[in-house]
Scaffold this motif. Sequence first.
Motif, PDB file in Angstrom:
ATOM      1  N   UNK A  48      30.657  -8.850 -10.622  1.00  0.00           N
ATOM      2  CA  UNK A  48      30.713  -8.615 -12.169  1.00  0.00           C
ATOM      3  C   UNK A  48      29.412  -7.572 -12.438  1.00  0.00           C
ATOM      4  N   UNK A  49      30.371  -7.174 -14.360  1.00  0.00           N
ATOM      5  CA  UNK A  49      29.494  -6.069 -14.756  1.00  0.00           C
ATOM      6  C   UNK A  49      28.333  -7.244 -15.226  1.00  0.00           C
ATOM      7  N   UNK A  50      27.568  -6.107 -15.067  1.00  0.00           N
ATOM      8  CA  UNK A  50      26.195  -6.580 -15.791  1.00  0.00           C
ATOM      9  C   UNK A  50      26.103  -6.066 -17.205  1.00  0.00           C
ATOM     10  N   UNK A  51      24.868  -6.819 -17.777  1.00  0.00           N
ATOM     11  CA  UNK A  51      24.846  -7.125 -19.198  1.00  0.00           C
ATOM     12  C   UNK A  51      23.765  -5.723 -19.903  1.00  0.00           C
ATOM     13  N   UNK A  52      23.930  -4.678 -20.350  1.00  0.00           N
ATOM     14  CA  UNK A  52      23.148  -3.832 -20.771  1.00  0.00           C
ATOM     15  C   UNK A  52      22.079  -4.182 -21.941  1.00  0.00           C
ATOM     16  N   UNK A  53      20.610  -4.501 -21.553  1.00  0.00           N
ATOM     17  CA  UNK A  53      19.816  -4.675 -22.973  1.00  0.00           C
ATOM     18  C   UNK A  53      18.476  -3.866 -23.052  1.00  0.00           C
ATOM     19  N   UNK A  54      18.591  -2.905 -23.761  1.00  0.00           N
ATOM     20  CA  UNK A  54      17.985  -1.787 -24.553  1.00  0.00           C
ATOM     21  C   UNK A  54      16.271  -2.914 -24.835  1.00  0.00           C
ATOM     22  N   UNK A  55      14.950  -2.152 -24.362  1.00  0.00           N
ATOM     23  CA  UNK A  55      14.082  -2.415 -24.273  1.00  0.00           C
ATOM     24  C   UNK A  55      12.518  -1.403 -24.599  1.00  0.00           C
ATOM     25  N   UNK A  56      11.392  -1.536 -25.374  1.00  0.00           N
ATOM     26  CA  UNK A  56      10.595  -0.580 -25.099  1.00  0.00           C
ATOM     27  C   UNK A  56       9.798  -0.036 -23.952  1.00  0.00           C
ATOM     28  N   UNK A  57       9.599   1.175 -24.186  1.00  0.00           N
ATOM     29  CA  UNK A  57       9.323   1.949 -22.948  1.00  0.00           C
ATOM     30  C   UNK A  57       7.464   1.854 -23.368  1.00  0.00           C
ATOM     31  N   UNK A  58       6.377   1.818 -22.899  1.00  0.00           N
ATOM     32  CA  UNK A  58       5.292   3.339 -22.930  1.00  0.00           C
ATOM     33  C   UNK A  58       5.881   4.320 -22.643  1.00  0.00           C
ATOM     34  N   UNK A  59       6.302   4.553 -21.969  1.00  0.00           N
ATOM     35  CA  UNK A  59       6.753   6.400 -21.914  1.00  0.00           C
ATOM     36  C   UNK A  59       7.571   7.002 -23.204  1.00  0.00           C
ATOM     37  N   UNK A  60       7.884   6.535 -23.609  1.00  0.00           N
ATOM     38  CA  UNK A  60       8.922   7.232 -24.777  1.00  0.00           C
ATOM     39  C   UNK A  60       9.654   6.495 -24.538  1.00  0.00           C
ATOM     40  N   UNK A  61      11.030   7.248 -24.767  1.00  0.00           N
ATOM     41  CA  UNK A  61      12.274   6.403 -24.763  1.00  0.00           C
ATOM     42  C   UNK A  61      12.691   4.722 -24.574  1.00  0.00           C
ATOM     43  N   UNK A  62      13.446   4.259 -24.805  1.00  0.00           N
ATOM     44  CA  UNK A  62      13.851   2.728 -25.083  1.00  0.00           C
ATOM     45  C   UNK A  62      14.555   2.785 -23.364  1.00  0.00           C
ATOM     46  N   UNK A  63      14.317   2.129 -22.307  1.00  0.00           N
ATOM     47  CA  UNK A  63      14.916   1.899 -21.071  1.00  0.00           C
ATOM     48  C   UNK A  63      15.951   0.843 -21.195  1.00  0.00           C
ATOM     49  N   UNK A  64      17.050   1.506 -21.246  1.00  0.00           N
ATOM     50  CA  UNK A  64      18.268   0.286 -20.563  1.00  0.00           C
ATOM     51  C   UNK A  64      18.335  -0.370 -19.354  1.00  0.00           C
ATOM     52  N   UNK A  65      18.228  -1.488 -19.213  1.00  0.00           N
ATOM     53  CA  UNK A  65      17.992  -3.076 -18.509  1.00  0.00           C
ATOM     54  C   UNK A  65      19.062  -2.987 -17.849  1.00  0.00           C
ATOM     55  N   UNK A  66      19.856  -3.141 -16.803  1.00  0.00           N
ATOM     56  CA  UNK A  66      21.137  -4.091 -16.108  1.00  0.00           C
ATOM     57  C   UNK A  66      20.885  -5.624 -15.776  1.00  0.00           C
TER      58      UNK A  66
END
Length: 250
Positions: free
Chosen positions: A12-30
């Motif tokens: 099934x489709x996963x939900x995409x959530x944005x999280x802060x990264x210590x390496x720069x741009x935000x991460x999009x985790x599924x």
Amino acid sequence: MSSVPSCPSCRQPMEVHRFASHAGPELELDICFACQGMWFDRHENLKLAPAAVVGLFKLLHEHREDQHLPLATSMACPRCVAPLQKGFDVVRSGRYMIYRCGRQHGRFSTFSSFMTEKGFVRHMTRPEIDDMAKRVGAIYCTSCGAPVDIRKDHACPYCRAAFSLIDPQAVARAMEGYAEAGARAKLHAAQAAPVDIGDALVALERDRTRAERERQKKAFTSTSDDDDSSITGDLLAVGVGLVWAMLKAS
């Protein structure tokens, strides 16, 4: 914009959530809350900032009562649909199961495996296990998610992992290793109140199953509210609840 990836397990489709990264741009985790798993593109699991971990605990706490599906026996990479390879990684806090794409696209990790990877768990003591066995029929293994009869098994018979619990103090210690000074002080000051894990499991599972039992009432009741032998304790949900209470209080 790329389409939302499918869960490697339930498809099934996963939900995409944005999280802060210590390496720069935000991460999009599924994330698939039904399967209690997350897809990490290559090395994403190493880039989460402390604030992202706090945000993840908040999400898991909000979805702690969601219906949970068993993991499929075979899984596919959401990027290339190649079969995922099951294996184990070992860290100081224990051994955990992981599912990797052979083409190096990333890994699928259950919530509990992620917590073990980050050092947020501790092994349960023998007295804790014995006490829980008196009141809870089974628990879900924190390593592989399988239901285990805690009254007769002293470790998971499927993955051989020791019984472990997400522990607020273990979370605080682990996050101190890479948090900023202000966040370190904030977490260090938070003191987790002692808790009876068996009571917490029983209370959680009663709350989660009461509505379902009421919907499915029959002419007679085979199990009373005072009998906990049919309860399968979710150590992950209990641990997330304890940690979230600590984070809110800090």
